[in-house]
Design a protein around this motif. Sequence first.
Motif, mmCIF file in Angstrom:
data_model
loop_
_atom_site.group_PDB
_atom_site.id
_atom_site.type_symbol
_atom_site.label_atom_id
_atom_site.label_comp_id
_atom_site.label_asym_id
_atom_site.label_seq_id
_atom_site.Cartn_x
_atom_site.Cartn_y
_atom_site.Cartn_z
ATOM 1 N N UNK A 440 81.656 59.802 13.912
ATOM 2 C CA UNK A 440 82.295 59.218 12.731
ATOM 3 C C UNK A 440 82.405 57.710 12.929
ATOM 4 N N UNK A 441 82.085 56.946 11.892
ATOM 5 C CA UNK A 441 82.209 55.485 11.947
ATOM 6 C C UNK A 441 83.050 54.995 10.771
ATOM 7 N N UNK A 442 84.058 54.193 11.081
ATOM 8 C CA UNK A 442 84.876 53.532 10.074
ATOM 9 C C UNK A 442 84.642 52.030 10.166
ATOM 10 N N UNK A 443 84.609 51.356 9.017
ATOM 11 C CA UNK A 443 84.529 49.899 9.004
ATOM 12 C C UNK A 443 85.919 49.322 8.781
ATOM 13 N N UNK A 444 86.125 48.145 9.322
ATOM 14 C CA UNK A 444 87.377 47.420 9.157
ATOM 15 C C UNK A 444 87.051 46.034 8.618
ATOM 16 N N UNK A 445 87.791 45.605 7.594
ATOM 17 C CA UNK A 445 87.623 44.250 7.054
ATOM 18 C C UNK A 445 89.000 43.612 6.941
ATOM 19 N N UNK A 446 89.170 42.471 7.601
ATOM 20 C CA UNK A 446 90.440 41.766 7.593
ATOM 21 C C UNK A 446 90.345 40.552 6.669
ATOM 22 N N UNK A 499 92.707 54.454 16.890
ATOM 23 C CA UNK A 499 93.762 53.692 16.221
ATOM 24 C C UNK A 499 93.445 53.517 14.730
ATOM 25 N N UNK A 500 92.218 53.140 14.431
ATOM 26 C CA UNK A 500 91.837 52.886 13.040
ATOM 27 C C UNK A 500 91.719 54.186 12.250
ATOM 28 N N UNK A 501 91.108 55.181 12.853
ATOM 29 C CA UNK A 501 90.930 56.467 12.165
ATOM 30 C C UNK A 501 92.280 57.080 11.796
ATOM 31 N N UNK A 502 93.277 56.892 12.653
ATOM 32 C CA UNK A 502 94.582 57.519 12.431
ATOM 33 C C UNK A 502 95.631 56.567 11.879
ATOM 34 N N UNK A 503 95.235 55.338 11.543
ATOM 35 C CA UNK A 503 96.186 54.374 10.991
ATOM 36 C C UNK A 503 96.703 54.861 9.641
ATOM 37 N N UNK A 504 97.961 54.543 9.372
ATOM 38 C CA UNK A 504 98.579 54.960 8.110
ATOM 39 C C UNK A 504 98.081 54.063 6.979
ATOM 40 N N UNK A 505 97.711 54.689 5.896
ATOM 41 C CA UNK A 505 97.208 53.954 4.741
ATOM 42 C C UNK A 505 98.310 53.782 3.703
ATOM 43 N N UNK A 506 98.378 52.593 3.115
ATOM 44 C CA UNK A 506 99.314 52.374 2.007
ATOM 45 C C UNK A 506 98.788 53.019 0.730
ATOM 46 N N UNK A 507 97.470 53.258 0.708
ATOM 47 C CA UNK A 507 96.878 53.891 -0.463
ATOM 48 C C UNK A 507 95.379 53.672 -0.522
ATOM 49 N N UNK A 508 94.711 54.554 -1.257
ATOM 50 C CA UNK A 508 93.280 54.414 -1.525
ATOM 51 C C UNK A 508 93.118 53.431 -2.676
ATOM 52 N N UNK A 509 92.168 52.534 -2.560
ATOM 53 C CA UNK A 509 91.945 51.500 -3.570
ATOM 54 C C UNK A 509 90.815 51.908 -4.511
ATOM 55 N N UNK A 510 91.078 51.813 -5.807
ATOM 56 C CA UNK A 510 90.037 52.009 -6.808
ATOM 57 C C UNK A 510 89.410 53.384 -6.774
ATOM 58 N N UNK A 511 88.184 53.459 -7.270
ATOM 59 C CA UNK A 511 87.431 54.701 -7.353
ATOM 60 C C UNK A 511 86.496 54.830 -6.154
#
Length: 859
Positions: A440-446, A499-511
Amino acid sequence: MKNQYMSYQESLEFLHIMEKQYPDLIEIIKIGTTYEGRDIVLAKISNNVETADEKPALLYTGSIHAREWIGHELALKFISHVAENWTVDPVLEKALSESTLYMVPCLNPDGYEYSRKHFSFWRKNRRKNHDGTYGVDLNRNFSIGFVKQKDTSSNVYGGEEPFSEAETRAIKEFVDTHDNITIALDYHSQGNVFFPAHKFHHEAEIDGTDMNVIAANMNDEFVKITGRKYGIHRGKPPAHLISGSGREYYYSRGIIALVVEVGTKNIPDYMKSMSSSIHENIPALIKTFSEVINYSSYAPGRVEDFTIDDRTSSTVTLVWKYEKRDDIFFEIYRSTKDKDACNERTKIGIAGENRFVDTDLESSTNYHYTIRAVSKTTSYKSPFAPVVKVRTKLDEDEFFKLIFATKEGTGYVGQYTQEQNRSHFGLNSLFVGINKSKGICDAVATIDLSALPKNAIIKSARFYLYPMNRVGAKIEKFGQWDLSLLKHGSFSEITDFNEIENAESKGIIGQAIKSRQLTQGIWNFWEFSQRECEMLQEEIENKEAVFRIDGPKYLPDGEDSQMMQFDIGYGQFGGGIHYRPMLDIKYTIKNEKINLPVQTFTTISKEGVEESVLQSGFDANGDKVYGYLDFDLSQLPEHNKTMIIQCALKIRNKNTFKKKTDIRFYVELVEIGEAGTYEDIKNREKIEYIGYEVAESDLNAKEYQYFNFDTLSKQVLDELHQEGKTLKLVIKPTSALGAKSRITKWHEDVELVVKYIEKRRTPVAAVENVKISKENRMIKLSWNKVEDEALAGYYVVRNSFHPPKHFMDGVKLYGGKDTWTYDNFASFDKEKYYAVFSYDDVPNFSKPAIVRYDPLEKY
């Protein structure tokens, strides 16, 4: 599965049967013989086929790569559809009357049969090379950009010399002797993407919009059938553009040429995937075939110098050059999306003159425009003018920021690449999804939000990501790609997968972006809802927002990849600033309020002027009594640094009446000299009413009444403030039935309530002395520094066709405070224009400082 696809021999038999059944429509001709002795055939299709070569034509080539069976299969199904439906479908019937189809279902018969019978993933033809290896990649054997390789066993070995192969010689000889071909489509698999032709550099061509539009119009047909959307990707810097292909050879002959990569696998499940690819491509091919005539000598010429003349927050004015002709009109197309279609969905108007004003637009929004000329006599249409990009101006209470993801805070983390994850940041690409090797790969953008003021109120936002390759997303209709805003403090190490995979999300953005909507080469974006804008706004306090982009989390049995690759814009293989992940934010700030007391108020009637008394109504004779009041606007904040966003006259009455009448009161903004006689007021120059009228009956509660200034009234108020003048108002009574002895007395605490924000109105000075030089095999631009404390930076763009009049009208090369930059991927042998804009924190952009690059001049 393989038996569901026609063999090459079966396809020859099918084509000859069709020729016999439809002798006036179809002719099958042999154009060459393969290494193993098979005929290479072409189907010539046109109404009254004997005259086919006299009409403009579309060239279709399929399966030049042996394992890419879709080209062959689609051609056969399309020929069948045309034969069975051409007298039913008026678009097809008209196209066949005016134009011709040249269809080579399989340009690599030997390789195709080897792929069917022996090795499914064989790519080349079957010629025996000098060292005993087999095969040449036919799509590297054409002459344009041909590169000779030593490794004959390579899948992309292009042969000893251009056109060394019978197959490429056959199609070359046909194309060279048929200058009626105007469009060429070369069908391949896989990727669900269009690849328009190029000239081996990373700059736009005059017909680039035409190729993008052909692809985008086909996309609209796909969406109708399957909901699928293909990418459109000519290639981007610094990627090496392929050499020796058929597409570039056709393009060198003046033909509009595209590769169409279909499906997500070379040889997909026929019933589940191949059939839907065929179904969506048949109407798309008809659409493109109907455009053939528009790229012929029968069509009007292309519109020239199509550009922006002016813009406001809600309008864009476009101008262009074209010879004055009574038989020509113009169609204008507009979209807010990158590489969108030009059809009835996006056509916004027609024009007879060389000017068009587009109205009712959204403020601070990116728009893409193009245009074509149309003959009233034949209905034939010209090629498209190159796309013009513009962003509408901000409304008076608005600001915007285009914020690029930070280098150190942007990358991807892989489940099985934990040791390497740190090196994935600020470098080359973002991989999102899953495959067997990376997991599994997740991207991060700051996004650094420190440039936003603490009192910013976000009105809208979009997050942009450039998809550069979708070949690894191999499974149709599987998975989606989501953007999440991560909760501050819910992770401690940005480069750690867990850490990133399990980080808490404030919400899903858009569609979410579904797999069928992954569009290589077309910007993806996620649009924030109002609630999501509020979530983003909360992150201003933390001075950054961290986003996670994730895709599918598992693979179905037997599958090895559902991975998408996005550009990061950084690193050796990143495309530069133009391709970085970006957050586009439109915001306002909390307004401030000032209450201006009335400066002068009087009552004016036929009897005379009564100072320091404010009354209006009807006297004993039924004549009108006017109230006059004015305000000293010098008490407002400095004009150049503030914007008035709301204004209202606040007033209340002293007395009331028991008996009802139809009397109403208007407030008028007027232009008069010193308040004088009754005649002065009666003959006043009225500018505008302020708000709506108030009925006498509305005054019974003796509450404050608010007369709100509309847009025009605010503009006049603004001008008066700028010019240091006084605001003058008249309270006018009116009655349809007439009235006598009805005088309303107004309180002296009348006020002008003005709400405003601090915002600079004018840009800093324009850049001067822009110079071109050459350095490190690149074009270098330099300019003089603008000496102004309000300067936030410089914005540099390149346009290949006209001087950029707007900061969005071209390829972005630089944004920052340096007084120089390089055009890393510019071609030395192509004319172009550069524009340098200075800007402030609003941002207001200066007029462009424009310089032309001349390839014949020495720098």
